[in-house]
Write a protein that holds these residues in place. Sequence first.
Motif, PDB file in Angstrom:
ATOM      1  N   LEU A  35       0.835  -1.208   0.000  1.00  0.00           N
ATOM      2  CA  LEU A  35       0.000   0.000   0.000  1.00  0.00           C
ATOM      3  C   LEU A  35       0.867   1.254   0.000  1.00  0.00           C
ATOM      4  CD1 LEU A  35      -2.746  -1.068   2.562  1.00  0.00           C
ATOM      5  CD2 LEU A  35      -2.954  -0.986   0.074  1.00  0.00           C
ATOM      6  N   MET A  36       1.922   1.246   0.813  1.00  0.00           N
ATOM      7  CA  MET A  36       2.802   2.416   0.878  1.00  0.00           C
ATOM      8  C   MET A  36       3.479   2.666  -0.463  1.00  0.00           C
ATOM      9  SD  MET A  36       4.573   1.918   4.627  1.00  0.00           S
ATOM     10  CE  MET A  36       5.890   3.073   4.195  1.00  0.00           C
ATOM     11  N   GLU A  37       4.062   1.619  -1.046  1.00  0.00           N
ATOM     12  CA  GLU A  37       4.814   1.804  -2.285  1.00  0.00           C
ATOM     13  C   GLU A  37       3.896   2.073  -3.467  1.00  0.00           C
ATOM     14  OE1 GLU A  37       7.819   2.323  -2.547  1.00  0.00           O
ATOM     15  OE2 GLU A  37       8.718   1.507  -0.726  1.00  0.00           O
ATOM     16  N   GLY A  38       2.715   1.466  -3.464  1.00  0.00           N
ATOM     17  CA  GLY A  38       1.819   1.626  -4.599  1.00  0.00           C
ATOM     18  C   GLY A  38       1.035   2.921  -4.609  1.00  0.00           C
ATOM     19  N   LEU A  39       0.859   3.520  -3.417  1.00  0.00           N
ATOM     20  CA  LEU A  39      -0.007   4.697  -3.334  1.00  0.00           C
ATOM     21  C   LEU A  39       0.713   5.987  -2.956  1.00  0.00           C
ATOM     22  CD1 LEU A  39      -3.111   3.111  -1.547  1.00  0.00           C
ATOM     23  CD2 LEU A  39      -2.923   3.739  -3.960  1.00  0.00           C
ATOM     24  N   ILE A  40       1.681   5.924  -2.023  1.00  0.00           N
ATOM     25  CA  ILE A  40       2.222   7.184  -1.501  1.00  0.00           C
ATOM     26  C   ILE A  40       3.730   7.297  -1.550  1.00  0.00           C
ATOM     27  CG2 ILE A  40       0.243   7.476   0.030  1.00  0.00           C
ATOM     28  CD1 ILE A  40       1.993   6.561   2.363  1.00  0.00           C
ATOM     29  N   GLY A  41       4.458   6.209  -1.773  1.00  0.00           N
ATOM     30  CA  GLY A  41       5.909   6.256  -1.762  1.00  0.00           C
ATOM     31  C   GLY A  41       6.493   6.843  -3.036  1.00  0.00           C
ATOM     32  N   PRO A  42       7.821   6.967  -3.103  1.00  0.00           N
ATOM     33  CA  PRO A  42       8.478   7.541  -4.273  1.00  0.00           C
ATOM     34  C   PRO A  42       8.224   6.766  -5.558  1.00  0.00           C
ATOM     35  CG  PRO A  42       9.977   7.454  -2.401  1.00  0.00           C
ATOM     36  CD  PRO A  42       8.769   6.676  -2.012  1.00  0.00           C
ATOM     37  N   LEU A  43       7.962   5.462  -5.441  1.00  0.00           N
ATOM     38  CA  LEU A  43       7.710   4.652  -6.626  1.00  0.00           C
ATOM     39  C   LEU A  43       6.264   4.732  -7.105  1.00  0.00           C
ATOM     40  CD1 LEU A  43       9.685   1.373  -5.768  1.00  0.00           C
ATOM     41  CD2 LEU A  43      10.429   3.321  -7.137  1.00  0.00           C
ATOM     42  N   ALA A  44       5.389   5.301  -6.280  1.00  0.00           N
ATOM     43  CA  ALA A  44       3.967   5.353  -6.638  1.00  0.00           C
ATOM     44  C   ALA A  44       3.751   6.283  -7.826  1.00  0.00           C
ATOM     45  CB  ALA A  44       3.147   5.832  -5.445  1.00  0.00           C
ATOM     46  N   PRO A  45       2.850   5.909  -8.737  1.00  0.00           N
ATOM     47  CA  PRO A  45       2.557   6.790  -9.872  1.00  0.00           C
ATOM     48  C   PRO A  45       1.842   8.046  -9.416  1.00  0.00           C
ATOM     49  CG  PRO A  45       1.004   4.964  -9.811  1.00  0.00           C
ATOM     50  CD  PRO A  45       2.042   4.678  -8.756  1.00  0.00           C
ATOM     51  N   ALA A  46       1.813   9.038 -10.276  1.00  0.00           N
ATOM     52  CA  ALA A  46       1.086  10.278  -9.986  1.00  0.00           C
ATOM     53  C   ALA A  46      -0.396  10.027 -10.254  1.00  0.00           C
ATOM     54  CB  ALA A  46       1.608  11.418 -10.851  1.00  0.00           C
ATOM     55  N   HIS A  47      -1.111   9.622  -9.220  1.00  0.00           N
ATOM     56  CA  HIS A  47      -2.527   9.281  -9.386  1.00  0.00           C
ATOM     57  C   HIS A  47      -3.339  10.531  -9.726  1.00  0.00           C
ATOM     58  CE1 HIS A  47      -1.614   5.335  -7.781  1.00  0.00           C
ATOM     59  NE2 HIS A  47      -1.073   5.886  -6.721  1.00  0.00           N
ATOM     60  N   ASP A  48      -4.358  10.341 -10.546  1.00  0.00           N
ATOM     61  CA  ASP A  48      -5.246  11.451 -10.881  1.00  0.00           C
ATOM     62  C   ASP A  48      -5.827  12.042  -9.605  1.00  0.00           C
ATOM     63  OD1 ASP A  48      -4.783  10.996 -13.527  1.00  0.00           O
ATOM     64  OD2 ASP A  48      -6.583   9.781 -13.845  1.00  0.00           O
ATOM     65  N   GLU A  49      -5.918  13.366  -9.565  1.00  0.00           N
ATOM     66  CA  GLU A  49      -6.345  14.044  -8.348  1.00  0.00           C
ATOM     67  C   GLU A  49      -7.852  14.093  -8.180  1.00  0.00           C
ATOM     68  OE1 GLU A  49      -4.469  15.042  -5.875  1.00  0.00           O
ATOM     69  OE2 GLU A  49      -2.706  14.292  -6.929  1.00  0.00           O
ATOM     70  N   ASP A  50      -8.633  13.759  -9.212  1.00  0.00           N
ATOM     71  CA  ASP A  50     -10.080  13.809  -9.064  1.00  0.00           C
ATOM     72  C   ASP A  50     -10.573  12.592  -8.285  1.00  0.00           C
ATOM     73  OD1 ASP A  50      -9.850  11.766 -10.868  1.00  0.00           O
ATOM     74  OD2 ASP A  50     -10.852  12.794 -12.514  1.00  0.00           O
ATOM     75  N   ALA A  51     -11.840  12.656  -7.879  1.00  0.00           N
ATOM     76  CA  ALA A  51     -12.392  11.587  -7.046  1.00  0.00           C
ATOM     77  C   ALA A  51     -12.369  10.243  -7.757  1.00  0.00           C
ATOM     78  CB  ALA A  51     -13.824  11.953  -6.633  1.00  0.00           C
ATOM     79  N   ALA A  52     -12.651  10.249  -9.052  1.00  0.00           N
ATOM     80  CA  ALA A  52     -12.667   8.990  -9.798  1.00  0.00           C
ATOM     81  C   ALA A  52     -11.274   8.371  -9.865  1.00  0.00           C
ATOM     82  CB  ALA A  52     -13.213   9.229 -11.208  1.00  0.00           C
ATOM     83  N   GLY A  53     -10.252   9.207 -10.057  1.00  0.00           N
ATOM     84  CA  GLY A  53      -8.889   8.700 -10.110  1.00  0.00           C
ATOM     85  C   GLY A  53      -8.447   8.118  -8.788  1.00  0.00           C
ATOM     86  N   HIS A  54      -8.782   8.789  -7.696  1.00  0.00           N
ATOM     87  CA  HIS A  54      -8.446   8.277  -6.371  1.00  0.00           C
ATOM     88  C   HIS A  54      -9.175   6.964  -6.099  1.00  0.00           C
ATOM     89  CE1 HIS A  54      -6.531  11.798  -3.968  1.00  0.00           C
ATOM     90  NE2 HIS A  54      -6.072  11.739  -5.204  1.00  0.00           N
ATOM     91  N   ARG A  55     -10.455   6.922  -6.466  1.00  0.00           N
ATOM     92  CA  ARG A  55     -11.233   5.713  -6.225  1.00  0.00           C
ATOM     93  C   ARG A  55     -10.658   4.523  -6.994  1.00  0.00           C
ATOM     94  NH1 ARG A  55     -15.674   7.915  -6.808  1.00  0.00           N
ATOM     95  NH2 ARG A  55     -16.110   7.465  -9.005  1.00  0.00           N
TER      96      ARG A  55
END
Length: 225
Positions: free
Chosen positions: A166-186
């Motif tokens: 969860l850390m590496e996939g969502l918030i760590g340096p290796l995590a992609p730049a997830h879309d900032e809208d609600a759909a992207g986060h979901r």
Amino acid sequence: MPYRRTDNVVRRLAEREQAILDAAGVIAAEGGMAAVQIASVAERAGIAAGTIYRYFPSKTDLIAELVAAVAGRELDAMRAAAEAAPGPLSALAACIATFAARALHARRLIWAVIGEPVDADVDAMRLDFRQSLAAELEARIGIAIAGGHLPEQNGRVAAPAIVGALMEGLIGPLAPAHDEDAAGHREAVQSATLLALRALGVVDARARGLVAQCVLPAAEPMSRP
């Protein structure tokens, strides 16, 4: 007769301490833990720098308390989501999705308190946070195994592995730049939660159903930075 603080004085002191922590949290969320300096926190909180030292003798003490506050809030949210779920497997899914959603919503802050390099004196507190996350997941995994909802496995190994994913996939340096809208986060939270459930041995159709049930409520934003 010794002086005793009145209830109003005690309340004001507690409010001032919370204001300092809130200011430190906002700064960490904007610029990472390195940006949390006594002067910047004092300016954000609207108080004198010397006042902060009345509550926190050093910057390390302030950061340690910030880590503890954020950790406690996140663990409480995970437990509340799990306890509201209808069964052991749903509780596990809700626990995972809640951490994932809240961490992604406050990505910079959560990385600052859980993974960003800081002073060695704070590392023990941050390790406690990660260990507490793993312990909460391990307990939920154990209950699901005992109820026959998951295959037999070593929860002590599986739980920290899920935390790491969860850390590496969502918030760590290796995590992609997830879309900032609600759909992207979901979508990101759904993917991370589904990965975790599959890794624990939940069959795909069941895992997808659990994710659909728990991701939307879990995506509610954090009340504080």
